[in-house]
Design a protein around this motif. Structure first.
Motif, PDB file in Angstrom:
ATOM      1  N   SER A   1       0.850  -1.186   0.000  1.00 38.96           N
ATOM      2  CA  SER A   1       0.000   0.000   0.000  1.00 38.96           C
ATOM      3  C   SER A   1       0.889   1.240   0.000  1.00 38.96           C
ATOM      4  O   SER A   1       1.901   1.300   0.695  1.00 38.96           O
ATOM      5  CB  SER A   1      -0.940  -0.003   1.208  1.00 38.96           C
ATOM      6  OG  SER A   1      -0.235   0.207   2.408  1.00 38.96           O
ATOM      7  N   TRP A   2       0.483   2.215  -0.827  1.00 38.15           N
ATOM      8  CA  TRP A   2       1.225   3.472  -0.931  1.00 38.15           C
ATOM      9  C   TRP A   2       0.250   4.522  -1.453  1.00 38.15           C
ATOM     10  O   TRP A   2      -0.584   4.195  -2.306  1.00 38.15           O
ATOM     11  CB  TRP A   2       2.390   3.327  -1.918  1.00 38.15           C
ATOM     12  CG  TRP A   2       3.525   4.252  -1.612  1.00 38.15           C
ATOM     13  CD1 TRP A   2       3.605   5.578  -1.949  1.00 38.15           C
ATOM     14  CD2 TRP A   2       4.713   3.938  -0.896  1.00 38.15           C
ATOM     15  NE1 TRP A   2       4.787   6.101  -1.485  1.00 38.15           N
ATOM     16  CE2 TRP A   2       5.489   5.110  -0.837  1.00 38.15           C
ATOM     17  CE3 TRP A   2       5.201   2.792  -0.314  1.00 38.15           C
ATOM     18  CZ2 TRP A   2       6.723   5.168  -0.215  1.00 38.15           C
ATOM     19  CZ3 TRP A   2       6.431   2.840   0.317  1.00 38.15           C
ATOM     20  CH2 TRP A   2       7.176   4.010   0.364  1.00 38.15           C
TER      21      TRP A   2
ATOM     22  N   PRO B   1      -7.225   3.234   0.874  1.00 43.65           N
ATOM     23  CA  PRO B   1      -7.773   4.478   1.437  1.00 43.65           C
ATOM     24  C   PRO B   1      -7.834   4.426   2.959  1.00 43.65           C
ATOM     25  O   PRO B   1      -8.140   3.396   3.549  1.00 43.65           O
ATOM     26  CB  PRO B   1      -9.184   4.538   0.830  1.00 43.65           C
ATOM     27  CG  PRO B   1      -9.093   3.711  -0.414  1.00 43.65           C
ATOM     28  CD  PRO B   1      -8.118   2.607  -0.091  1.00 43.65           C
ATOM     29  N   GLY B   2      -7.494   5.541   3.563  1.00 39.11           N
ATOM     30  CA  GLY B   2      -7.551   5.644   5.014  1.00 39.11           C
ATOM     31  C   GLY B   2      -6.279   5.223   5.728  1.00 39.11           C
ATOM     32  O   GLY B   2      -6.167   5.397   6.935  1.00 39.11           O
ATOM     33  N   MET B   3      -5.305   4.678   5.006  1.00 35.54           N
ATOM     34  CA  MET B   3      -4.039   4.278   5.643  1.00 35.54           C
ATOM     35  C   MET B   3      -3.201   5.522   5.927  1.00 35.54           C
ATOM     36  O   MET B   3      -3.176   6.451   5.126  1.00 35.54           O
ATOM     37  CB  MET B   3      -3.232   3.352   4.726  1.00 35.54           C
ATOM     38  CG  MET B   3      -3.754   1.952   4.558  1.00 35.54           C
ATOM     39  SD  MET B   3      -3.490   0.864   5.968  1.00 35.54           S
ATOM     40  CE  MET B   3      -1.716   0.784   6.085  1.00 35.54           C
TER      41      MET B   3
ATOM     42  N   GLN C   1       0.514  -1.480   4.414  1.00 39.05           N
ATOM     43  CA  GLN C   1       0.045  -2.852   4.470  1.00 39.05           C
ATOM     44  C   GLN C   1       0.690  -3.567   3.287  1.00 39.05           C
ATOM     45  O   GLN C   1       0.651  -3.078   2.164  1.00 39.05           O
ATOM     46  CB  GLN C   1      -1.475  -2.922   4.367  1.00 39.05           C
ATOM     47  CG  GLN C   1      -1.981  -4.340   4.481  1.00 39.05           C
ATOM     48  CD  GLN C   1      -3.481  -4.373   4.656  1.00 39.05           C
ATOM     49  OE1 GLN C   1      -3.988  -3.995   5.698  1.00 39.05           O
ATOM     50  NE2 GLN C   1      -4.176  -4.817   3.634  1.00 39.05           N
ATOM     51  N   VAL C   2       1.288  -4.696   3.559  1.00 42.24           N
ATOM     52  CA  VAL C   2       1.971  -5.471   2.532  1.00 42.24           C
ATOM     53  C   VAL C   2       1.350  -6.857   2.509  1.00 42.24           C
ATOM     54  O   VAL C   2       1.149  -7.464   3.561  1.00 42.24           O
ATOM     55  CB  VAL C   2       3.496  -5.553   2.830  1.00 42.24           C
ATOM     56  CG1 VAL C   2       4.197  -6.438   1.828  1.00 42.24           C
ATOM     57  CG2 VAL C   2       4.108  -4.151   2.845  1.00 42.24           C
ATOM     58  N   SER C   3       1.047  -7.340   1.308  1.00 42.94           N
ATOM     59  CA  SER C   3       0.475  -8.677   1.156  1.00 42.94           C
ATOM     60  C   SER C   3       1.391  -9.508   0.279  1.00 42.94           C
ATOM     61  O   SER C   3       1.873  -9.033  -0.752  1.00 42.94           O
ATOM     62  CB  SER C   3      -0.908  -8.608   0.509  1.00 42.94           C
ATOM     63  OG  SER C   3      -1.796  -7.883   1.321  1.00 42.94           O
ATOM     64  N   LEU C   4       1.617 -10.727   0.687  1.00 42.51           N
ATOM     65  CA  LEU C   4       2.418 -11.677  -0.072  1.00 42.51           C
ATOM     66  C   LEU C   4       1.463 -12.745  -0.575  1.00 42.51           C
ATOM     67  O   LEU C   4       0.797 -13.417   0.218  1.00 42.51           O
ATOM     68  CB  LEU C   4       3.508 -12.271   0.821  1.00 42.51           C
ATOM     69  CG  LEU C   4       4.558 -13.141   0.167  1.00 42.51           C
ATOM     70  CD1 LEU C   4       5.306 -12.378  -0.931  1.00 42.51           C
ATOM     71  CD2 LEU C   4       5.544 -13.650   1.203  1.00 42.51           C
ATOM     72  N   MET C   5       1.381 -12.879  -1.894  1.00 45.96           N
ATOM     73  CA  MET C   5       0.440 -13.810  -2.505  1.00 45.96           C
ATOM     74  C   MET C   5       1.204 -14.810  -3.367  1.00 45.96           C
ATOM     75  O   MET C   5       2.191 -14.440  -3.968  1.00 45.96           O
ATOM     76  CB  MET C   5      -0.566 -13.061  -3.380  1.00 45.96           C
ATOM     77  CG  MET C   5      -1.343 -11.992  -2.632  1.00 45.96           C
ATOM     78  SD  MET C   5      -2.279 -12.610  -1.274  1.00 45.96           S
ATOM     79  CE  MET C   5      -3.787 -13.027  -2.091  1.00 45.96           C
ATOM     80  N   PRO C   6       0.808 -16.038  -3.469  1.00 52.01           N
ATOM     81  CA  PRO C   6      -0.451 -16.613  -3.029  1.00 52.01           C
ATOM     82  C   PRO C   6      -0.428 -17.109  -1.585  1.00 52.01           C
ATOM     83  O   PRO C   6      -1.379 -17.749  -1.131  1.00 52.01           O
ATOM     84  CB  PRO C   6      -0.647 -17.782  -3.986  1.00 52.01           C
ATOM     85  CG  PRO C   6       0.741 -18.272  -4.229  1.00 52.01           C
ATOM     86  CD  PRO C   6       1.602 -17.013  -4.231  1.00 52.01           C
TER      87      PRO C   6
END
Length: 116
Positions: free
Chosen positions: A31-32, A71-73, A79-84
């Motif tokens: 997130s940025w 939005p709102g961060m 927030q970082v997500s590692l997928m899968p």
């Protein structure tokens, strides 16, 4: 006026509908704030050169990296997500390079990990 859609043309030529470009098997989403994104979708105007280079190095190793809008961060919290793998992390901006270093070296990411 009749519209011609790419999907219809692809079907006529027996092209795969998912496209022919390479698809990364693993993704890192960060997130940025959207207003800061640059043309290269893993860079932002307020990132330092070291962070940009680290992101490029990670991408070169085969992990697709994209900035996402949350939005709102807080602009200094990511927030970082590692997928899968479906792993989620909350990282203060001043610790983002530490997180990425740990990711690159296979060290524990537990200090930043959030519940699914």
């Amino acid at each position: 006026m009749k519209h011609t859609f790419c999907a219809d043309l692809s079907r006529e030529q027996n092209d795969p509908l998912a496209g022919s470009a390479a698809h990364a098997e693993r993704n890192l989403l960060i997130s940025w704030p959207r207003a800061k994104w640059l043309r290269k979708l893993r860079h932002a105007s307020d990132m330092n050169d070291t962070l940009k280079q680290t992101l490029d190095d990670i991408a070169d190793s085969g992990l697709r990296i994209n900035l996402i809008q949350q939005p709102g961060m807080d602009k200094h919290q990511h927030q970082v997500s590692l997928m899968p793998e479906r792993r989620r992390f909350l990282i203060a901006r001043h610790h983002l390079e530490d997180f990425l270093s740990a990711l690159q070296t296979g060290n524990s990411l537990a200090e930043w990990e959030q519940p699914r």
